[in-house]
Design an enzyme around this catalytic site. Structure first.
Site, PDB file in Angstrom:
ATOM      1  N   ASP A 293       0.853  -1.195   0.000  1.00  0.00           N
ATOM      2  CA  ASP A 293       0.000   0.000   0.000  1.00  0.00           C
ATOM      3  C   ASP A 293       0.888   1.245   0.000  1.00  0.00           C
ATOM      4  O   ASP A 293       2.110   1.157   0.175  1.00  0.00           O
ATOM      5  CB  ASP A 293      -0.886  -0.046   1.257  1.00  0.00           C
ATOM      6  CG  ASP A 293      -1.991   0.998   1.259  1.00  0.00           C
ATOM      7  OD1 ASP A 293      -2.325   1.532   0.168  1.00  0.00           O
ATOM      8  OD2 ASP A 293      -2.530   1.286   2.348  1.00  0.00           O
TER       9      ASP A 293
ATOM     10  N   GLU B 174       2.700   5.165  -3.921  1.00  0.00           N
ATOM     11  CA  GLU B 174       2.705   6.127  -5.058  1.00  0.00           C
ATOM     12  C   GLU B 174       4.013   6.904  -5.164  1.00  0.00           C
ATOM     13  O   GLU B 174       4.360   7.272  -6.300  1.00  0.00           O
ATOM     14  CB  GLU B 174       1.514   7.085  -4.891  1.00  0.00           C
ATOM     15  CG  GLU B 174       0.169   6.412  -5.059  1.00  0.00           C
ATOM     16  CD  GLU B 174      -0.193   5.452  -3.914  1.00  0.00           C
ATOM     17  OE1 GLU B 174       0.233   5.711  -2.769  1.00  0.00           O
ATOM     18  OE2 GLU B 174      -0.890   4.463  -4.179  1.00  0.00           O
TER      19      GLU B 174
ATOM     20  N   ASP C 169      -9.042   3.455  -2.862  1.00  0.00           N
ATOM     21  CA  ASP C 169     -10.117   3.835  -1.935  1.00  0.00           C
ATOM     22  C   ASP C 169     -11.356   4.334  -2.660  1.00  0.00           C
ATOM     23  O   ASP C 169     -11.577   5.545  -2.794  1.00  0.00           O
ATOM     24  CB  ASP C 169      -9.596   4.898  -0.959  1.00  0.00           C
ATOM     25  CG  ASP C 169      -8.438   4.365  -0.123  1.00  0.00           C
ATOM     26  OD1 ASP C 169      -8.244   3.130  -0.099  1.00  0.00           O
ATOM     27  OD2 ASP C 169      -7.736   5.187   0.488  1.00  0.00           O
TER      28      ASP C 169
HETATM   29  O1  MIG Z   1      -4.035   6.018   4.536  1.00  0.00           O
HETATM   30  O2  MIG Z   1      -3.890   0.732   5.593  1.00  0.00           O
HETATM   31  O3  MIG Z   1      -6.018   2.082   0.166  1.00  0.00           O
HETATM   32  O4  MIG Z   1      -7.023  -0.147   1.505  1.00  0.00           O
HETATM   33  O5  MIG Z   1      -7.105  -0.042   4.317  1.00  0.00           O
HETATM   34  C1  MIG Z   1      -4.821   4.878   4.343  1.00  0.00           C
HETATM   35  C2  MIG Z   1      -5.051   1.473   5.703  1.00  0.00           C
HETATM   36  C3  MIG Z   1      -3.950   3.668   4.211  1.00  0.00           C
HETATM   37  C4  MIG Z   1      -5.112   2.920   2.216  1.00  0.00           C
HETATM   38  C5  MIG Z   1      -5.547   1.709   1.450  1.00  0.00           C
HETATM   39  C6  MIG Z   1      -6.609   0.989   2.217  1.00  0.00           C
HETATM   40  C7  MIG Z   1      -6.086   0.592   3.573  1.00  0.00           C
HETATM   41  C8  MIG Z   1      -5.609   1.838   4.326  1.00  0.00           C
HETATM   42  N1  MIG Z   1      -4.609   2.544   3.538  1.00  0.00           N
END
Ligand code: MIG
Length: 755
Positions: free
Chosen positions: A386, A389, A457
């Site tokens: 996650d 980017e 999201d």
């Molecule tokens: O700032 O890890 O897209 O699926 O549950 C949010 C927490 C960070 C973004 C991800 C989401 C995940 C969440 N993350």
């Protein structure tokens, strides 16, 4: 000031390249295949850049033919005409039809470091592709930016989102071509949005004009060529095709186990539980919270005993804290991205102040990969990448931060790819011969070699349900097949109707995962009332019934790059209704099932059936194609149609892919008047032995003329997990479905159907 590419002053073949010099620029032409030509134009004498995406080398140069004012290059399938005064490129197919060309006035230009190519726009030309982009299937009249972004709270209009795929397909005059602009800088695509329909254009903030032109006559072949160039997916672990239950976050081992147990008690099939960021000690990657996840191995063993695998999240940000292993090692070895003066770059994310691994370096990728031992030792099977980017609170990282040999603006769009590569290669090593499951949010072209993706999201609205279908279909046009959306919508709370409806689309989304944000209401299938739970269970069961078909379709992705979820623009490229906003969300799931996503607030919908004959999957009702029908769409029955001639391998419901079923493979054959076939594929589902012929593969055919079903001889060493094949015939006569049972041995089997 704008610099246009001027006249070609000097042209020469050098090894496998044609080199063209103009005043101030240099172009290189190379041939990657009869239908793939690369054009690279740089100012001055820039050294060629390594590509993050491309894994192939050019072939020998084709014969050139010189005329007074042009050179032509013939590949056998394409002709490239290079006009010299000024330098302009035009691509023709072998019938002499123009597929694509520079805008004759401007061609390739520079403004400072910005490089842009202006292109001829054909009347009625349509564009599809660019991967994870909002908007319509047909991108004509729109423009887009590629700049990987943590697009929390995005809407069905937001651009850019998380991923970059600078690859599109143009469609005009019954012709098709593809164009891949392999440049990871911030890039721009305009499909006639701002040019009075006079031209289209694409370019980037820096780097080279560097594109691959694909000249095949079908979208499917263009995808095959594009994935030849940038790679194809490995076979996914079988368990990852099952239903996945996620949540930000299950806060303790007890909660994870409780949800898993409830799924089993309630007989809702499922294979995967997830741990989101709260399993860690203060969000430190590669650690476990000692209080709430005191004994990860015990938890994972218990999950395994119930037929579950565990996936855990990892973010790139490494917390600045002495004594934390990854921090200490990273500092000692200088593994983190830094400013030009050598100071490590700092930004805040979940753990607080963090450094960010420089995934552009091989030694850093190897270190990152080894660190997964903290997760693989107790038995974690999947790795969710996650925030890559990369995200930092405040979003845009200063441009002078250095990654590998580069600065941020040059390579931001590839950070997620390089992180996923490190995760995949590292966990693959740690797991021995087992297939890791890797999931990522940010990506660049080529990501299919390492990872599945999800669309980030989304929100709990009907608009996002439809957007999700389009995003999956569009990602399928860029070499990806294993794609998920958060079922139910990540942000906000779905109505029970929306939850049920979205879940009914789940069986037909390549990765079927229920996920939701912290602060939103829980989403598990039993929280929506008894009747809704029954419908949700039925739909998840449908997923498990379809797994033999889905697995064989992934084999097709692995061998040809054909995605699992296919916009109708792949098979029916030149039919107008495909691009009609009313029907643009429809897709084929594998070759044979047509799915019509429907919002939760209506109970019937218009469906466009392409030419041919179609059967409603739930009722067997037959429809002539090439028309729009009104289809009933109650929450319990999403409109899904089987194509005449479809051969669909299915199985009986099992609660987990790790449980032995009853050993019966069902082959559903839907009657048609044209001969049809399906390549059945099976292997052990979790090792790499399939790369060495340890699979079971056979061509299944239906021949309507002789009224025969032919199960071709099985190839490969693997013994099928099904003892018996049950043929179920649909639409063959009055007694439908008619059934036959045959023994599943490896010989060719002919079944003649008598009326
Ligand atoms: O700032 O890890 O897209 O699926 O549950 C949010 C927490 C960070 C973004 C991800 C989401 C995940 C969440 N993350």
């Amino acid at each position: 000031m704008t610099e246009l590419t001027g006249n070609a002053t000097h042209i020469a073949a050098e090894e496998n390249k044609l080199i063209i010099e103009t005043y101030g620029a240099k172009a290189e032409i190379s041939i990657y295949g009869p239908e793939i030509i690369r054009i690279r134009i740089s100012k001055r004498n820039a050294a060629p850049r390594e590509s993050f995406a491309v894994i192939r080398e050019p072939a020998a140069l084709s014969p050139c033919h010189e005329e007074a004012d042009a050179i032509t290059l013939e590949t056998g399938a394409l002709t490239l005409r290079i006009d010299r005064f000024p330098l302009r490129f035009s691509f023709f197919n072998k019938n002499g039809q123009l597929l694509g060309a520079d805008d004759p006035r401007f061609g390739t230009t520079w403004q400072g470091d910005r490089v842009i190519t202006y292109r001829k726009l054909f009347p009625g030309e349509k564009f599809i592709g660019l991967g994870e982009k909002t908007g319509n299937l047909n991108r004509r009249g729109s423009n887009y930016v590629n700049w990987n972004t943590d697009a929390a709270l995005h809407t069905p209009e937001t651009d850019p989102l998380y991923k970059t795929f600078p690859f599109f397909i143009g469609i005009h005059d019954g012709l098709t071509y593809g164009l891949f602009f392999d440049n990871p800088h911030k890039s721009y695509f305009d499909f006639g949005a701002t040019t009075d329909d006079q031209m289209s254009w694409f370019g980037a903030d820096g780097g080279e004009m560097n594109y691959y032109f694909f000249g095949s006559a079908s979208v499917a072949k263009i995808l095959e060529d594009y994935t030849w160039l940038t790679g194809r997916m490995e076979m996914p672990p079988l368990w990852s095709l099952g239903y996945q239950q996620c949540r930000w976050s299950y806060m303790s081992a007890a909660e994870v186990l409780d949800v898993a147990r409830k799924l089993r008690e309630r007989q809702i099939p499922a294979d995967v539980m997830y741990c989101d960021i709260d399993y860690m000690d203060n969000y430190k990657i590669f650690t476990w919270n000692k209080d709430t996840f005191a004994d990860p191995k015990a938890m994972i063993d218990e999950l395994a005993s119930m037929g579950f695998k565990l996936v855990t999240i990892v973010d790139p940000g490494i917390k600045i804290e002495e004594g934390y292993l990854q921090y200490d090692e990273g500092i000692r070895e200088k593994f983190f991205a830094a400013y030009p003066n050598g100071e490590e770059y700092v930004a805040s994310v979940w753990p607080g102040r963090c450094h960010f691994p420089d995934f552009y370096r091989e030694d850093v990728r190897e270190w990152w990969g080894r660190s997964f031992a903290a997760l693989t030792d107790p038995g974690v099977a999947g790795f969710w990448n996650d925030m890559n980017e990369p995200a930092a609170w405040g979003q845009n990282i200063p441009w002078l931060v250095q990654f590998g040999k580069f600065t941020l603006p040059e390579v931001r769009n590839a950070y997620g790819l390089e992180m996923s590569k490190a995760t995949y290669l590292g966990t693959r090593k740690l797991l021995g011969n087992k297939r890791p499951f890797v999931l990522t949010r940010a990506a660049y072209s080529g990501i299919q070699r390492y990872s599945a993706v999800w669309t980030g999201d989304n929100a709990a609205t009907d608009e996002h349900l439809l957007l999700g279908a389009r995003l999956v279909n569009s990602l399928g046009l860029t070499g990806l097949s294993f794609i998920g959306v958060d079922i139910g919508g990540f942000m906000g709370d779905p109505t029970p109707g929306l939850m049920v409806r979205w879940n009914s689309l789940g069986p037909y989304i390549p990765m079927f995962r229920n996920h939701s944000a912290i602060m939103s209401k829980n989403r598990e299938p039993w929280l929506w009332g008894e009747e809704n739970e029954r419908i949700i269970r039925k739909d998840i069961e449908q997923r498990y019934r379809l797994i033999p078909y889905i697995y064989a379709c992934f084999y097709q992705s692995h061998t040809t790059g054909m995605p699992l979820a296919r916009t109708l623009a792949i098979d029916h490229t030149h039919l107008e209704p495909v691009y009609d906003p009313r029907f643009q969300n429809q897709f084929l799931f594998g070759p044979s099932l047509l799915v019509a996503p429907v919002v939760s607030t209506v109970e019937e919908t218009e469906v466009y059936l392409p030419p041919g004959t179609w059967y409603r999957l739930s009722t067997g009702e037959r429809f002539a194609g090439d028309q729009v029908i009104m289809a009933a769409a109650p929450l319990a029955d999403l409109p899904v149609f089987a194509k005449a001639g479809a051969i669909i391998p299915m199985q009986r419901v099992i609660q987990s892919t790790s449980f032995a079923g009853d050993g019966v493979l069902e082959l559903h054959v839907w009657h048609g008047h044209e001969p049809s076939e399906f390549l059945y594929y099976e292997d052990d589902g979790d090792s790499y032995n399939y790369l060495d012929s340890d699979y079971y593969r056979r061509l299944l055919k239906f021949d309507p003329e002789s009224n025969r079903i032919i199960l071709g001889q099985a190839k490969g060493r693997f013994a099928s997990r099904y003892r018996e094949i049950l043929l179920l015939l649909h639409g063959f006569g009055t007694h439908t479905p008619t059934t036959f049972t045959v023994k599943n041995d490896r010989q060719q089997i002919l079944v003649t159907i008598t009326k």
